[in-house]
Design a protein around this motif. Sequence first.
Motif, PDB file in Angstrom:
ATOM      1  N   PRO A   1       0.891  -1.155   0.246  1.00  0.00           N
ATOM      2  CA  PRO A   1       0.113   0.060  -0.068  1.00  0.00           C
ATOM      3  C   PRO A   1       0.796   1.298  -0.258  1.00  0.00           C
ATOM      4  CG  PRO A   1      -0.107  -0.979   2.243  1.00  0.00           C
ATOM      5  CD  PRO A   1       0.821  -2.087   1.140  1.00  0.00           C
ATOM      6  N   ILE A   2       0.221   2.289  -0.562  1.00  0.00           N
ATOM      7  CA  ILE A   2       0.919   3.713  -0.412  1.00  0.00           C
ATOM      8  C   ILE A   2      -0.067   4.683   0.448  1.00  0.00           C
ATOM      9  CG2 ILE A   2       1.678   5.685  -1.750  1.00  0.00           C
ATOM     10  CD1 ILE A   2       1.838   3.792  -4.297  1.00  0.00           C
ATOM     11  N   THR A   3       0.539   5.198   1.504  1.00  0.00           N
ATOM     12  CA  THR A   3       0.078   5.756   2.431  1.00  0.00           C
ATOM     13  C   THR A   3       0.460   7.174   2.783  1.00  0.00           C
ATOM     14  OG1 THR A   3       1.236   4.861   4.295  1.00  0.00           O
ATOM     15  CG2 THR A   3      -0.794   3.289   3.706  1.00  0.00           C
TER      16      THR A   3
ATOM     17  N   GLY B   1      -3.047   4.399  -2.630  1.00  0.00           N
ATOM     18  CA  GLY B   1      -2.810   3.651  -3.549  1.00  0.00           C
ATOM     19  C   GLY B   1      -1.891   2.460  -3.383  1.00  0.00           C
ATOM     20  N   GLU B   2      -1.548   1.829  -4.474  1.00  0.00           N
ATOM     21  CA  GLU B   2      -0.878   0.516  -4.228  1.00  0.00           C
ATOM     22  C   GLU B   2       0.284   0.483  -5.236  1.00  0.00           C
ATOM     23  OE1 GLU B   2      -3.726  -2.724  -3.984  1.00  0.00           O
ATOM     24  OE2 GLU B   2      -3.691  -2.675  -6.392  1.00  0.00           O
TER      25      GLU B   2
END
Length: 356
Positions: free
Chosen positions: A106-108, A118-119
């Motif tokens: 995951p993009i946090t 996003g991921e």
Amino acid sequence: GSIPRMDGPARSPLIPIVGAPPAMHALPPGCSFAPRCPISIDECLVAEPPLENTAPGHAVACIRTQEVGTAELFTAYRTEITEPATRDDADSGVVLRVSELRKTFPITSGVIFQRRKGEVRAVDGISFEVRKGRTLALVGESGSGKSTTLTQILDLAKPESGTIEIMGRDVATLTRSQKREIRRTMQIVFQDPTASLDPRLPIFDALAEPLRIDGRPRAEIAERVPQLLRQVGLRPEHADRYPADFSGGQKQRISIARALALDPELLVLDEPVSSLDVSIQAGVLNLLRDLQTERGLSYLFVSHDLSVVRNLAHDIAVMYRGKIVEAGPAEQIFDDPRHEYTRALIEAVPVPVVSG
């Protein structure tokens, strides 16, 4: 002769400098290479030869260069290398099957209250097989997803998506005891041999560790460790030394010996020769090829160096941005690459030129 070549025959022996480098605290008199040189004479042991220019940009430290020339020296080393026996693996079974494997990260954003933005698809639906007695090379540049794929396989845990089968067993359904059994059949050799070995442990303990964890009796361990050292081209008396006493190539041989301790069927090789110089690399590649022939081992070989891959692999899977963009027999991939990324990787490999 030690350099794996793209324009040479596939899976052919390389020419290492035989033997082991001398200990720096006890250098022999004369030429340091004399004990390992096929054309050495008594005069080579008298004094260290001076470095002399033989041509513009070329210098040689050898008292016999004018007498025998460099081509004859190359031929002398070549005669010490024999072609390995071949195995009939046409009907070999599958030891590792990966199907539609996926892994995302995951993009946090935010520190206290993190929100997913996003991921990253590190592995995006890849499939491949490793067959008994054969080498599958997983090829790609850094960031292509090779290491994430290895982690997913070695974890023996249910993947995020897809299936992983080892020795015909789905890892998602394994019990704890079954995982322990599977781990005996699958071992890994890491990229950095120095970091792989505990500097505080003598080599005997490093090789005995997997045997002790497996509950083997002391008598068996005492017998097995010297066997492992001989198997990888080292001497039993090396068992009492520490990792700092060995060269990089010898350390990698020790790592391979440790991986062989429990008689595995599958070895995962994570860039096993990338940190070695070419002459030592040649010896390790020859060793891996010989072990495969003698024991019927299967290799999952991860590398970005296609010249090394050509020297060892039977099959190739090319990874790019988490996907396998091309796969097939090694000869087919090298002779007729279909994907532009594969062609770019092949064209980027330098071909060494030997001047006369």
